[in-house]
Design a protein around this motif. Structure first.
Motif, PDB file in Angstrom:
ATOM      1  N   TYR A  32       0.875  -1.182   0.000  1.00 45.19           N
ATOM      2  CA  TYR A  32       0.000   0.000   0.000  1.00 45.19           C
ATOM      3  C   TYR A  32       0.899   1.215   0.000  1.00 45.19           C
ATOM      4  O   TYR A  32       1.813   1.311   0.837  1.00 45.19           O
ATOM      5  CB  TYR A  32      -0.893  -0.045   1.242  1.00 45.19           C
ATOM      6  CG  TYR A  32      -1.722   1.196   1.495  1.00 45.19           C
ATOM      7  CD1 TYR A  32      -1.428   2.037   2.562  1.00 45.19           C
ATOM      8  CD2 TYR A  32      -2.795   1.518   0.675  1.00 45.19           C
ATOM      9  CE1 TYR A  32      -2.182   3.164   2.810  1.00 45.19           C
ATOM     10  CE2 TYR A  32      -3.561   2.655   0.922  1.00 45.19           C
ATOM     11  CZ  TYR A  32      -3.250   3.473   1.988  1.00 45.19           C
ATOM     12  OH  TYR A  32      -4.007   4.588   2.230  1.00 45.19           O
ATOM     13  N   GLY A  93       2.813   0.794   3.388  1.00 41.50           N
ATOM     14  CA  GLY A  93       2.209  -0.040   4.415  1.00 41.50           C
ATOM     15  C   GLY A  93       2.340  -1.505   4.057  1.00 41.50           C
ATOM     16  O   GLY A  93       2.412  -1.867   2.883  1.00 41.50           O
ATOM     17  N   ASN A  99      -1.642  -1.808  11.408  1.00 42.02           N
ATOM     18  CA  ASN A  99      -1.871  -0.948  10.249  1.00 42.02           C
ATOM     19  C   ASN A  99      -0.865   0.193  10.211  1.00 42.02           C
ATOM     20  O   ASN A  99      -1.229   1.360  10.113  1.00 42.02           O
ATOM     21  CB  ASN A  99      -3.300  -0.414  10.324  1.00 42.02           C
ATOM     22  CG  ASN A  99      -3.892  -0.186   8.959  1.00 42.02           C
ATOM     23  OD1 ASN A  99      -3.248  -0.393   7.940  1.00 42.02           O
ATOM     24  ND2 ASN A  99      -5.138   0.259   8.932  1.00 42.02           N
TER      25      ASN A  99
ATOM     26  N   SER B  94      -6.463   4.887  12.942  1.00 41.70           N
ATOM     27  CA  SER B  94      -6.911   4.198  11.729  1.00 41.70           C
ATOM     28  C   SER B  94      -7.812   3.038  12.106  1.00 41.70           C
ATOM     29  O   SER B  94      -7.698   2.483  13.199  1.00 41.70           O
ATOM     30  CB  SER B  94      -5.710   3.698  10.913  1.00 41.70           C
ATOM     31  OG  SER B  94      -5.156   2.534  11.489  1.00 41.70           O
ATOM     32  N   ARG B  97      -7.008  -2.897   9.288  1.00 44.75           N
ATOM     33  CA  ARG B  97      -6.465  -3.002   7.936  1.00 44.75           C
ATOM     34  C   ARG B  97      -7.518  -3.486   6.944  1.00 44.75           C
ATOM     35  O   ARG B  97      -7.563  -3.062   5.798  1.00 44.75           O
ATOM     36  CB  ARG B  97      -5.287  -3.969   7.927  1.00 44.75           C
ATOM     37  CG  ARG B  97      -4.759  -4.339   6.565  1.00 44.75           C
ATOM     38  CD  ARG B  97      -3.836  -5.540   6.676  1.00 44.75           C
ATOM     39  NE  ARG B  97      -2.817  -5.288   7.668  1.00 44.75           N
ATOM     40  CZ  ARG B  97      -1.778  -4.504   7.447  1.00 44.75           C
ATOM     41  NH1 ARG B  97      -1.614  -3.922   6.310  1.00 44.75           N
ATOM     42  NH2 ARG B  97      -0.889  -4.320   8.409  1.00 44.75           N
ATOM     43  N   ASN B 101      -6.457   1.297   5.046  1.00 50.67           N
ATOM     44  CA  ASN B 101      -5.094   1.571   5.502  1.00 50.67           C
ATOM     45  C   ASN B 101      -4.897   3.033   5.900  1.00 50.67           C
ATOM     46  O   ASN B 101      -3.837   3.404   6.381  1.00 50.67           O
ATOM     47  CB  ASN B 101      -4.086   1.245   4.403  1.00 50.67           C
ATOM     48  CG  ASN B 101      -3.992  -0.229   4.133  1.00 50.67           C
ATOM     49  OD1 ASN B 101      -4.604  -0.732   3.212  1.00 50.67           O
ATOM     50  ND2 ASN B 101      -3.228  -0.927   4.966  1.00 50.67           N
TER      51      ASN B 101
END
Lengths: 113, 114
Positions: A32, A93, A99, B94, B97, B101
């Motif tokens: 990502y 990522g 995350n 956040s 996932r 993201n």
């Protein structure tokens, strides 16, 4: 060590020109790749992001180009405007774990009239 | 709209003081992060948390600790502030996932340690 390398550190572009910021990574676990934009006095905000299954993503005047084999990606700002003057961060990522994002060192972009 | 708020925009402390930086998010996010931002060094991760009472060290945890007693609140603690901790501190949150993201940042706290 820096997991994502970003260049240049600063960039001055004429209004209407193309701004290009480059990033490179080594870790193949990254899946990502976002770009964040930060104005003075504000926190960074997501601008545009790409996954490695495509080579390009375009949103308005902003385009990410992604080269998986070279492990590089770049942000192109077409028809750059004074309002685009900000600091830009690339990031990466991973496909597993929390995350997290690994950020580049940032590019201060100035668009001059 | 996701909102991440930080308790102070500017803070001035003396060397050796204990400093608390507070961060609150209103989107029920599992993950929260603390970064410091320094010119030429970008955003460096200090600590993150993926659940209440859970924490993980980031790249530069030395001299810092964190606390997450409630899901919406993540605190950064400088046990004994030093001048090299003068910096901009950014909090982010956040979702999992599987959902996204994207990290959502607060406006930052500029800390000066004299």
């Amino acid at each position: 060590q820096q997991q994502v390398k970003q260049s240049p550190q600063s960039l001055i572009v004429q209004k209407g020109g193309i701004s290009i910021i480059n990033c490179a990574y080594e870790n193949t676990a990254f899946d990502y790749f976002p770009w964040y934009q930060q104005f003075p006095g504000k926190g960074p905000a997501l601008l545009i992001a790409i996954r490695p299954d495509v080579s390009e993503k375009k949103e308005g005047r902003f385009t990410i180009s992604f080269n998986k084999s070279a492990k590089q990606f770049s942000l192109h700002i077409m028809d750059s405007q004074p309002g685009d003057s900000a600091t830009y961060f690339c990031a990466a990522g991973m496909i597993w774990g929390a995350n997290n994002l690994f950020f580049g060192t940032g590019t201060r972009l100035t668009i001059i009239p | 709209d996701v909102k991440v708020t930080q308790s102070s925009r500017y803070l001035v402390k003396r060397t050796g003081e204990k400093v608390f930086l507070e961060c609150v998010q209103d989107m029920d996010h599992e993950n929260m992060f603390w970064y410091r931002q320094d010119p030429g060094l970008g955003l460096r991760l200090i600590y993150f948390s993926y659940d209440v009472k859970m924490k993980e060290k980031g790249d530069i945890p030395e001299g810092y600790s964190v606390s997450r007693e409630k899901k919406e609140r993540f605190s950064l603690i400088l046990e004994s502030a030093s001048t090299n901790q003068t910096s901009m501190y950014l909090c982010a949150s956040s979702p999992p996932r599987e959902e996204s993201n994207e990290q959502f940042f607060g406006p930052g706290t500029r800390l000066t340690v004299l």
